[in-house]
Enzyme design. Structure first.
Site, short mmCIF file in Angstrom:
data_model
loop_
_atom_site.label_atom_id
_atom_site.label_comp_id
_atom_site.label_asym_id
_atom_site.label_seq_id
_atom_site.Cartn_x
_atom_site.Cartn_y
_atom_site.Cartn_z
N HIS A 120 0.83 -1.21 0.00
CA HIS A 120 0.00 0.00 0.00
C HIS A 120 0.86 1.26 0.00
O HIS A 120 0.48 2.27 -0.58
CB HIS A 120 -1.00 -0.03 1.16
CG HIS A 120 -2.15 -0.97 0.89
ND1 HIS A 120 -2.14 -2.30 1.26
CD2 HIS A 120 -3.31 -0.77 0.23
CE1 HIS A 120 -3.26 -2.87 0.84
NE2 HIS A 120 -3.99 -1.97 0.21
N HIS A 177 6.33 -14.05 5.49
CA HIS A 177 6.75 -12.97 6.37
C HIS A 177 5.68 -12.67 7.42
O HIS A 177 5.95 -12.63 8.61
CB HIS A 177 7.05 -11.71 5.56
CG HIS A 177 7.75 -10.66 6.35
ND1 HIS A 177 7.11 -9.89 7.29
CD2 HIS A 177 9.05 -10.29 6.38
CE1 HIS A 177 7.99 -9.07 7.86
NE2 HIS A 177 9.17 -9.29 7.32
N GLU A 207 5.77 -12.89 11.39
CA GLU A 207 5.18 -11.74 12.08
C GLU A 207 3.66 -11.69 11.97
O GLU A 207 3.05 -10.66 12.24
CB GLU A 207 5.75 -10.43 11.49
CG GLU A 207 7.22 -10.24 11.81
CD GLU A 207 7.81 -9.00 11.15
OE1 GLU A 207 7.05 -8.08 10.81
OE2 GLU A 207 9.04 -8.99 10.96
N HIS A 239 15.32 -13.46 6.40
CA HIS A 239 14.30 -14.18 7.17
C HIS A 239 14.39 -15.68 6.93
O HIS A 239 14.26 -16.47 7.87
CB HIS A 239 12.90 -13.69 6.81
CG HIS A 239 12.53 -12.39 7.46
ND1 HIS A 239 12.55 -12.22 8.82
CD2 HIS A 239 12.14 -11.20 6.94
CE1 HIS A 239 12.17 -10.99 9.11
NE2 HIS A 239 11.93 -10.34 7.99
CO CO Z 1 10.98 -8.50 7.88
#
Ligand code: CO
Length: 294
Positions: A120, A177, A207, A239
């Site tokens: 966004h 993620h 997350e 990650h």
């Molecule tokens: Co990250």
């Protein structure tokens, strides 16, 4: 899909106004020069860049002769790339540079997985650089990998076809993620679509939802003896190497080992898998069609 609808509604209006203005002031047909801007978070891990290069090669095959450039959203990544002598623009800088180089119509295609905060943000940047005097006439943003129910079904089908040669009692875990943004719901939607194919196919996120802990519990309940860990990200960057496969006690691999489940990490990104790159490139093609090129 508000961004596609919005794009569709304002596309023709802006193009007509822009074209008419140039025509009136110079009395010559305006030049239309389209370009594609690919946007990634970027990665500081050189091996992981191969997946982005493979993606670019596939994009060039699909759009032969079209100017294709990259931008990276992570400042830290850009600084590191520049220190190695590589070009690394932010999306804002890359769009300004395209305008300065005489391009008029741009599709921005992000390699985001979900329409979350980063995506966004990119929409806002694109909108703010569209229609400036002597600037870009149209800037259209292509959808992320998962933006509709059809995308989710296609993705589940593609992942199953790509990876589902699993051995006995092996779970397949797609490692995303995750986000505190509402777009996080696409991970749960993908897991639902995968579960319809097999209970051994799971999605997890660092997350967001499902969490690593929830996934470890689910794998334990399945009675799996091993779990293949596959990044649900454009590249197998930080990650994937640390939170998924790393030796830190909180990593998914370590948590599984504590439950006597053998982790088998695959360090490859989605951007390097042609059938998945095709989903992103189909979104690029949709956005390209909305540029309203002559
Ligand atoms: Co990250």
């Amino acid at each position: 899909m508000t961004f596609l609808v919005r794009g569709l509604l304002c596309c023709y209006g802006l193009l007509v106004v822009g074209v008419a203005a140039v025509w009136a002031s110079h009395g010559a047909p305006p030049t239309v020069r389209p370009a594609i801007l690919l946007v990634a978070f970027g990665t500081t891990i050189p091996e992981a860049r191969g997946d982005l290069q493979a993606f670019e090669a596939q994009a060039r095959q699909r759009f032969p002769g079209v100017e294709i450039r990259w931008a990276y959203t992570a400042r830290m990544v850009r600084e590191k790339m520049r220190s190695h002598g590589l070009e690394a623009d932010s999306p804002t800088l890359a769009l300004a540079r395209l305008a300065d180089d005489g391009f008029t119509h741009v599709v921005v295609q992000s390699l985001h997985v979900i329409p979350g905060e980063e995506f966004h943000g990119l929409m806002k940047i694109a909108a703010s650089l569209e229609g400036l005097p002597k600037g870009l006439v149209r800037v259209q943003v292509g959808a992320p990998l998962l933006a509709t129910t059809a995308d989710v079904r296609r993705m589940a089908q593609t992942l199953a076809a790509q990876f589902c040669d699993r051995g006995h009692r092996e779970a397949l875990v797609f490692f995303g993620h995750g986000s505190s943004h509402g777009g996080d719901i696409f991970y749960a939607a993908l897991q639902h679509a995968l579960q319809e194919k097999s209970p051994w196919l799971l999605v997890t996120t660092v997350e967001g939802t499902p969490s690593l802990e929830e996934t470890v519990a689910a794998i334990t309940n399945l009675g799996a003896s091993r779990a293949r860990l596959i990044p649900l990200m454009a590249v197998a960057g930080d990650h994937a190497r640390n939170d998924m496969a790393g030796e830190d006690p909180e990593s998914l691999a370590s948590q599984l080992q504590r439950h006597r489940i053998r982790p088998v990490p695959i360090l490859a990104g989605l951007a390097g898998i042609p059938a998945i790159a095709d989903i992103w490139l189909d979104h690029l093609a949709e956005a390209w069609a909305e540029l309203g090129l002559p």
